[in-house]
Design a protein around this motif. Sequence first.
Motif, mmCIF file in Angstrom:
data_model
loop_
_atom_site.group_PDB
_atom_site.id
_atom_site.type_symbol
_atom_site.label_atom_id
_atom_site.label_comp_id
_atom_site.label_asym_id
_atom_site.label_seq_id
_atom_site.Cartn_x
_atom_site.Cartn_y
_atom_site.Cartn_z
ATOM 1 N N ARG B 106 0.830 -1.211 0.000
ATOM 2 C CA ARG B 106 0.000 0.000 0.000
ATOM 3 C C ARG B 106 0.863 1.260 0.000
ATOM 4 O O ARG B 106 0.405 2.332 -0.388
ATOM 5 C CB ARG B 106 -0.902 0.019 1.236
ATOM 6 C CG ARG B 106 -2.067 -0.930 1.161
ATOM 7 C CD ARG B 106 -2.829 -0.858 2.472
ATOM 8 N NE ARG B 106 -3.904 -1.827 2.533
ATOM 9 C CZ ARG B 106 -4.442 -2.256 3.672
ATOM 10 N NH1 ARG B 106 -3.988 -1.799 4.828
ATOM 11 N NH2 ARG B 106 -5.424 -3.121 3.657
ATOM 12 N N SER B 110 2.514 5.869 -2.551
ATOM 13 C CA SER B 110 2.765 7.017 -1.665
ATOM 14 C C SER B 110 4.261 7.304 -1.569
ATOM 15 O O SER B 110 4.674 8.473 -1.518
ATOM 16 C CB SER B 110 2.206 6.757 -0.269
ATOM 17 O OG SER B 110 0.807 6.666 -0.315
ATOM 18 N N LEU B 133 0.352 17.310 -5.784
ATOM 19 C CA LEU B 133 -0.163 15.977 -5.463
ATOM 20 C C LEU B 133 -1.491 15.702 -6.180
ATOM 21 O O LEU B 133 -1.730 14.591 -6.662
ATOM 22 C CB LEU B 133 -0.337 15.829 -3.952
ATOM 23 C CG LEU B 133 0.987 15.817 -3.174
ATOM 24 C CD1 LEU B 133 0.746 15.987 -1.684
ATOM 25 C CD2 LEU B 133 1.744 14.526 -3.433
ATOM 26 N N ASN B 134 -2.337 16.713 -6.270
ATOM 27 C CA ASN B 134 -3.627 16.513 -6.927
ATOM 28 C C ASN B 134 -3.491 16.340 -8.435
ATOM 29 O O ASN B 134 -4.384 15.792 -9.083
ATOM 30 C CB ASN B 134 -4.578 17.675 -6.625
ATOM 31 C CG ASN B 134 -5.050 17.639 -5.182
ATOM 32 O OD1 ASN B 134 -4.973 16.601 -4.527
ATOM 33 N ND2 ASN B 134 -5.513 18.764 -4.682
ATOM 34 N N ARG B 138 -4.209 9.544 -8.047
ATOM 35 C CA ARG B 138 -4.150 8.745 -6.814
ATOM 36 C C ARG B 138 -5.530 8.595 -6.193
ATOM 37 O O ARG B 138 -6.444 9.341 -6.523
ATOM 38 C CB ARG B 138 -3.187 9.318 -5.796
ATOM 39 C CG ARG B 138 -3.501 10.730 -5.364
ATOM 40 C CD ARG B 138 -2.436 11.238 -4.438
ATOM 41 N NE ARG B 138 -2.818 12.540 -3.921
ATOM 42 C CZ ARG B 138 -2.852 12.874 -2.646
ATOM 43 N NH1 ARG B 138 -2.513 12.001 -1.753
ATOM 44 N NH2 ARG B 138 -3.194 14.065 -2.256
#
Lengths: 163, 138
Positions: B106, B110, B133-134, B138
């Motif tokens: 998992r 990340s 990040l956006n 994800r």
Amino acid sequence: MTLQFLRNKVIEVEPRPDGDLSVSWRLTDDLLKAEIQLIVQPPELEIIEAEARLERYPPLSCRDASNLIKKVEGVSIGSGLRKILAGLLGGTVGCSILMDAVLESSNAVILHFTRPGIEAGETVADPDKKLAALRERLKTNPRLVRSCIAFQDESPIMAGLNL
Amino acid sequence: MVTFQRTQVVGAEFLDEHTIRFNGIQEDHIYGMEISMKVRIDDGTILQIQGHMKRYTNFVCPQAISVLPKAVGLSLREAEWDKQVMREIGRKGCEHLAEIIIECGRCLDSAILSRDLARALKENPDLRQEEFLNSRKR
């Protein structure tokens, strides 16, 4: 070598004076800080309260976590839980972080109940009595049969049990 | 008082541009185990895996270490990879070793995202982290 990413997760089960169980699940890593809190009511192990807070940079699908988590209120920890949670928290509009958190919290509740039996087994010194106790546990918990290497048919623990 | 507690710690090292190594530890009131696994970043394939069982509940449990090589070749990018880990390593070996592998898995995306964000911040200290990040899937 330095780490580029580090995740810490802590799950705690704590009985409350009223007999309910308070379950805390917390995760922190470089990108995410998440916390869920469940109140679980025995004997049905119903989740009667659920709260969630996701901070730092949660995925967009999890931005509504504090409302989404309310869907698990009324759900009981037991068989079929994974499927139920997949329906409530999974899928394209769900939040897999919450789903995993509730599953792991539920698992911790089960282990809270399992721990005393394991501790009692540790007080038995005689290997034959220990084995007999393990076999007895298997007879009363058929779900354990073939659940791991210790309870596969070829394991010495399973010998002669015909389960 | 707390009657059951579990801690999981996963650290990710980038050995080179194509390989990541996860070190996962799980300690709780009942079990204590560790996993170290190398993963190919491009396709998520587990290349190497080692485990260490410190605390367990019966004399057969340590044999679960012999099942770990079944994880080599499995891709953390395949659909339902986590179910496959639980089936192959958990049920045939030990579910708690499988839990650590799953948590390491998992962390793959990340960890890559975290590395890339750190690199981007080095190039541009004014970078808006949330926007960066956006912009990534994800």
